[in-house]
Structure formats: C-alpha cells, structure tokens
Write a protein that holds these residues in place. Structure first.
Motif, PDB file in Angstrom:
ATOM      1  N   HIS A  79      39.542  27.167  51.283  1.00  0.00           N
ATOM      2  CA  HIS A  79      40.343  26.763  50.117  1.00  0.00           C
ATOM      3  C   HIS A  79      39.966  27.606  48.896  1.00  0.00           C
ATOM      4  O   HIS A  79      40.838  28.099  48.177  1.00  0.00           O
ATOM      5  N   HIS A  80      38.670  27.777  48.666  1.00  0.00           N
ATOM      6  CA  HIS A  80      38.220  28.591  47.524  1.00  0.00           C
ATOM      7  C   HIS A  80      38.692  30.042  47.674  1.00  0.00           C
ATOM      8  O   HIS A  80      39.135  30.662  46.698  1.00  0.00           O
ATOM      9  N   LEU A  81      38.611  30.573  48.872  1.00  0.00           N
ATOM     10  CA  LEU A  81      39.082  31.936  49.112  1.00  0.00           C
ATOM     11  C   LEU A  81      40.584  32.046  48.888  1.00  0.00           C
ATOM     12  O   LEU A  81      41.071  33.039  48.331  1.00  0.00           O
ATOM     13  N   LYS A  82      41.327  31.021  49.277  1.00  0.00           N
ATOM     14  CA  LYS A  82      42.772  31.020  49.064  1.00  0.00           C
ATOM     15  C   LYS A  82      43.095  31.069  47.568  1.00  0.00           C
ATOM     16  O   LYS A  82      43.991  31.816  47.147  1.00  0.00           O
ATOM     17  N   LEU A  83      42.346  30.327  46.763  1.00  0.00           N
ATOM     18  CA  LEU A  83      42.593  30.347  45.314  1.00  0.00           C
ATOM     19  C   LEU A  83      42.279  31.709  44.711  1.00  0.00           C
ATOM     20  O   LEU A  83      43.011  32.194  43.831  1.00  0.00           O
ATOM     21  N   LEU A  84      41.218  32.347  45.172  1.00  0.00           N
ATOM     22  CA  LEU A  84      40.900  33.701  44.695  1.00  0.00           C
ATOM     23  C   LEU A  84      41.989  34.686  45.106  1.00  0.00           C
ATOM     24  O   LEU A  84      42.360  35.575  44.335  1.00  0.00           O
ATOM     25  N   LYS A  85      42.513  34.507  46.293  1.00  0.00           N
ATOM     26  CA  LYS A  85      43.582  35.388  46.779  1.00  0.00           C
ATOM     27  C   LYS A  85      44.861  35.167  45.990  1.00  0.00           C
ATOM     28  O   LYS A  85      45.537  36.120  45.595  1.00  0.00           O
ATOM     29  N   GLN A  86      45.219  33.909  45.725  1.00  0.00           N
ATOM     30  CA  GLN A  86      46.422  33.613  44.946  1.00  0.00           C
ATOM     31  C   GLN A  86      46.326  34.163  43.529  1.00  0.00           C
ATOM     32  O   GLN A  86      47.335  34.524  42.935  1.00  0.00           O
ATOM     33  N   ALA A  87      45.121  34.242  43.000  1.00  0.00           N
ATOM     34  CA  ALA A  87      44.919  34.792  41.659  1.00  0.00           C
ATOM     35  C   ALA A  87      44.953  36.307  41.651  1.00  0.00           C
ATOM     36  O   ALA A  87      44.890  36.925  40.588  1.00  0.00           O
ATOM     37  N   GLY A  88      45.044  36.927  42.826  1.00  0.00           N
ATOM     38  CA  GLY A  88      45.115  38.381  42.891  1.00  0.00           C
ATOM     39  C   GLY A  88      43.775  39.065  42.791  1.00  0.00           C
ATOM     40  O   GLY A  88      43.707  40.270  42.545  1.00  0.00           O
ATOM     41  N   LEU A  89      42.687  38.319  42.996  1.00  0.00           N
ATOM     42  CA  LEU A  89      41.349  38.893  42.884  1.00  0.00           C
ATOM     43  C   LEU A  89      40.849  39.484  44.197  1.00  0.00           C
ATOM     44  O   LEU A  89      40.040  40.414  44.194  1.00  0.00           O
ATOM     45  N   ILE A  90      41.310  38.944  45.315  1.00  0.00           N
ATOM     46  CA  ILE A  90      40.908  39.435  46.630  1.00  0.00           C
ATOM     47  C   ILE A  90      42.128  39.521  47.537  1.00  0.00           C
ATOM     48  O   ILE A  90      43.180  38.945  47.238  1.00  0.00           O
ATOM     49  N   ASP A  91      41.961  40.226  48.630  1.00  0.00           N
ATOM     50  CA  ASP A  91      42.981  40.286  49.671  1.00  0.00           C
ATOM     51  C   ASP A  91      42.282  40.059  50.998  1.00  0.00           C
ATOM     52  O   ASP A  91      41.048  40.121  51.077  1.00  0.00           O
ATOM     53  N   SER A  92      43.050  39.799  52.037  1.00  0.00           N
ATOM     54  CA  SER A  92      42.444  39.519  53.333  1.00  0.00           C
ATOM     55  C   SER A  92      43.242  40.159  54.454  1.00  0.00           C
ATOM     56  O   SER A  92      44.403  40.527  54.280  1.00  0.00           O
ATOM     57  N   GLU A  93      42.567  40.271  55.594  1.00  0.00           N
ATOM     58  CA  GLU A  93      43.197  40.804  56.800  1.00  0.00           C
ATOM     59  C   GLU A  93      42.617  40.062  57.997  1.00  0.00           C
ATOM     60  O   GLU A  93      41.394  39.963  58.147  1.00  0.00           O
ATOM     61  N   ARG A  94      43.492  39.527  58.820  1.00  0.00           N
ATOM     62  CA  ARG A  94      43.054  38.841  60.035  1.00  0.00           C
ATOM     63  C   ARG A  94      42.830  39.867  61.135  1.00  0.00           C
ATOM     64  O   ARG A  94      43.657  40.729  61.379  1.00  0.00           O
ATOM     65  N   ARG A  95      41.676  39.749  61.787  1.00  0.00           N
ATOM     66  CA  ARG A  95      41.339  40.586  62.941  1.00  0.00           C
ATOM     67  C   ARG A  95      40.860  39.659  64.053  1.00  0.00           C
ATOM     68  O   ARG A  95      39.724  39.190  64.021  1.00  0.00           O
ATOM     69  N   GLY A  96      41.733  39.394  64.980  1.00  0.00           N
ATOM     70  CA  GLY A  96      41.410  38.446  66.040  1.00  0.00           C
ATOM     71  C   GLY A  96      41.296  37.049  65.457  1.00  0.00           C
ATOM     72  O   GLY A  96      42.205  36.572  64.793  1.00  0.00           O
ATOM     73  N   THR A  97      40.148  36.423  65.662  1.00  0.00           N
ATOM     74  CA  THR A  97      39.958  35.068  65.149  1.00  0.00           C
ATOM     75  C   THR A  97      39.342  35.047  63.757  1.00  0.00           C
ATOM     76  O   THR A  97      39.264  33.989  63.139  1.00  0.00           O
ATOM     77  N   TRP A  98      38.904  36.204  63.246  1.00  0.00           N
ATOM     78  CA  TRP A  98      38.210  36.253  61.957  1.00  0.00           C
ATOM     79  C   TRP A  98      39.101  36.854  60.871  1.00  0.00           C
ATOM     80  O   TRP A  98      39.950  37.686  61.146  1.00  0.00           O
ATOM     81  N   VAL A  99      38.815  36.440  59.647  1.00  0.00           N
ATOM     82  CA  VAL A  99      39.510  36.984  58.486  1.00  0.00           C
ATOM     83  C   VAL A  99      38.495  37.756  57.655  1.00  0.00           C
ATOM     84  O   VAL A  99      37.389  37.262  57.391  1.00  0.00           O
ATOM     85  N   TYR A 100      38.864  38.961  57.259  1.00  0.00           N
ATOM     86  CA  TYR A 100      38.010  39.814  56.438  1.00  0.00           C
ATOM     87  C   TYR A 100      38.591  39.876  55.028  1.00  0.00           C
ATOM     88  O   TYR A 100      39.799  40.049  54.851  1.00  0.00           O
ATOM     89  N   TYR A 101      37.714  39.752  54.039  1.00  0.00           N
ATOM     90  CA  TYR A 101      38.127  39.737  52.638  1.00  0.00           C
ATOM     91  C   TYR A 101      37.607  40.974  51.930  1.00  0.00           C
ATOM     92  O   TYR A 101      36.520  41.473  52.234  1.00  0.00           O
ATOM     93  N   ARG A 102      38.397  41.443  50.960  1.00  0.00           N
ATOM     94  CA  ARG A 102      37.989  42.576  50.131  1.00  0.00           C
ATOM     95  C   ARG A 102      38.453  42.341  48.692  1.00  0.00           C
ATOM     96  O   ARG A 102      39.455  41.668  48.460  1.00  0.00           O
ATOM     97  N   LEU A 103      37.724  42.907  47.761  1.00  0.00           N
ATOM     98  CA  LEU A 103      38.044  42.818  46.345  1.00  0.00           C
ATOM     99  C   LEU A 103      39.267  43.668  46.027  1.00  0.00           C
ATOM    100  O   LEU A 103      39.446  44.746  46.608  1.00  0.00           O
ATOM    101  N   LEU A 104      40.087  43.196  45.104  1.00  0.00           N
ATOM    102  CA  LEU A 104      41.178  44.003  44.556  1.00  0.00           C
ATOM    103  C   LEU A 104      40.707  44.482  43.177  1.00  0.00           C
ATOM    104  O   LEU A 104      40.834  43.769  42.188  1.00  0.00           O
ATOM    105  N   PRO A 105      40.130  45.684  43.118  1.00  0.00           N
ATOM    106  CA  PRO A 105      39.502  46.129  41.868  1.00  0.00           C
ATOM    107  C   PRO A 105      40.473  46.283  40.712  1.00  0.00           C
ATOM    108  O   PRO A 105      40.072  46.208  39.556  1.00  0.00           O
ATOM    109  N   GLN A 106      41.768  46.474  41.000  1.00  0.00           N
ATOM    110  CA  GLN A 106      42.704  46.619  39.890  1.00  0.00           C
ATOM    111  C   GLN A 106      42.748  45.344  39.032  1.00  0.00           C
ATOM    112  O   GLN A 106      42.923  45.431  37.822  1.00  0.00           O
ATOM    113  N   MET A 107      42.553  44.170  39.647  1.00  0.00           N
ATOM    114  CA  MET A 107      42.560  42.933  38.861  1.00  0.00           C
ATOM    115  C   MET A 107      41.297  42.803  38.024  1.00  0.00           C
ATOM    116  O   MET A 107      41.362  42.459  36.849  1.00  0.00           O
TER     117      MET A 107
END
Length: 133
Positions: A79-107
């Motif tokens: 849930h916390h990660l979803k809020l960070l993603k909705q704010a445009g601070l991070i992005d994610s990519e699903r790889r198999g069963t895991w999700v990987y997160y990365r910073l969006l430095p432009q924000m």
C-alpha cells in the motif's frame, strides 16, 4: 485518483514546471498537486521506502528485499509503495512473481527545484533567524 494515475508536477502549466516556492506564489492547482506529493512523503515508512529504493546500487530493488526491513505486513508495504507510485516518485516492473521498484529522479529533481532558494537571493532577517533556531 485512479490506480494508474500519477501526479506530474508542471505538466499543466506553460512554464514546464511549477515555480519555485520562494520566487512566486503557487496557484490553487499547483498547490493541490504539490500537496499530494508531499502527503505521499509525509509518512516515515514511505520516506524510508523511498530512501531504500533511491540508495540501492543498480537503481532498483525487489519488494522481497524491502518488506523484511519493516515490522509491517506485506500488504501494508505494498500500500505504501502504491502511494509513492501514484505520487510519481517511483515506478515498478513485475518480473515473474516479484515486483522491482526504482526511483523516478525527475520528480525528486522537480521537488528540489521547487524548494531551492534562487542563487544570489539574500537571506532576510526572518529567514536567517529561523535557520539559526
């Protein structure tokens, strides 16, 4: 806000970015958008998550590496990660069963620009006094 909607600072104005907080007053729309981003950052767990993601070597981190750092359930971390993603601070990519997160430095760069005092702007007495306390 929809699940996929992200906040993007400065996309609604002709200037290309919000004015710095210290150089011009924000209009109502800019203030609402910026408040949503700061609200996402206004929780210690989300700040720690953002810091863990941003400081990770390689620029991304698996959710499986984030969850054990907290005494919280996996759904709460998600849930916390979803809020960070909705704010445009991070992005994610699903790889198999895991999700990987990365910073969006432009924000984070935009936030820094909004909060930075323009070069050469003198400190006022109240600014200097506030910094000393």
């Amino acid at each position: 806000m929809s699940k996929q909607e992200r906040l993007v600072l400065g996309q609604d104005g002709a200037e290309g970015c919000c004015p710095a907080l210290l150089t011009a007053p924000l209009d109502e729309g800019q203030a609402e958008t910026l408040a949503k981003v700061f609200k996402a950052l206004g929780d210690p767990v989300r700040l720690r998550l953002l810091s863990m993601i941003a400081s990770r070597a390689g620029g991304e981190v698996c959710v499986c590496d984030l969850t054990p750092a907290f005494d919280l359930s996996q759904p709460t971390i998600s849930h916390h990660l979803k809020l960070l993603k909705q704010a445009g601070l991070i992005d994610s990519e699903r790889r198999g069963t895991w999700v990987y997160y990365r910073l969006l430095p432009q924000m984070t760069d935009r936030l820094a620009a909004i909060l930075t005092r323009p070069a050469g702007q003198p400190l006022t007495e109240t600014t200097a006094a506030g910094a000393a306390s």
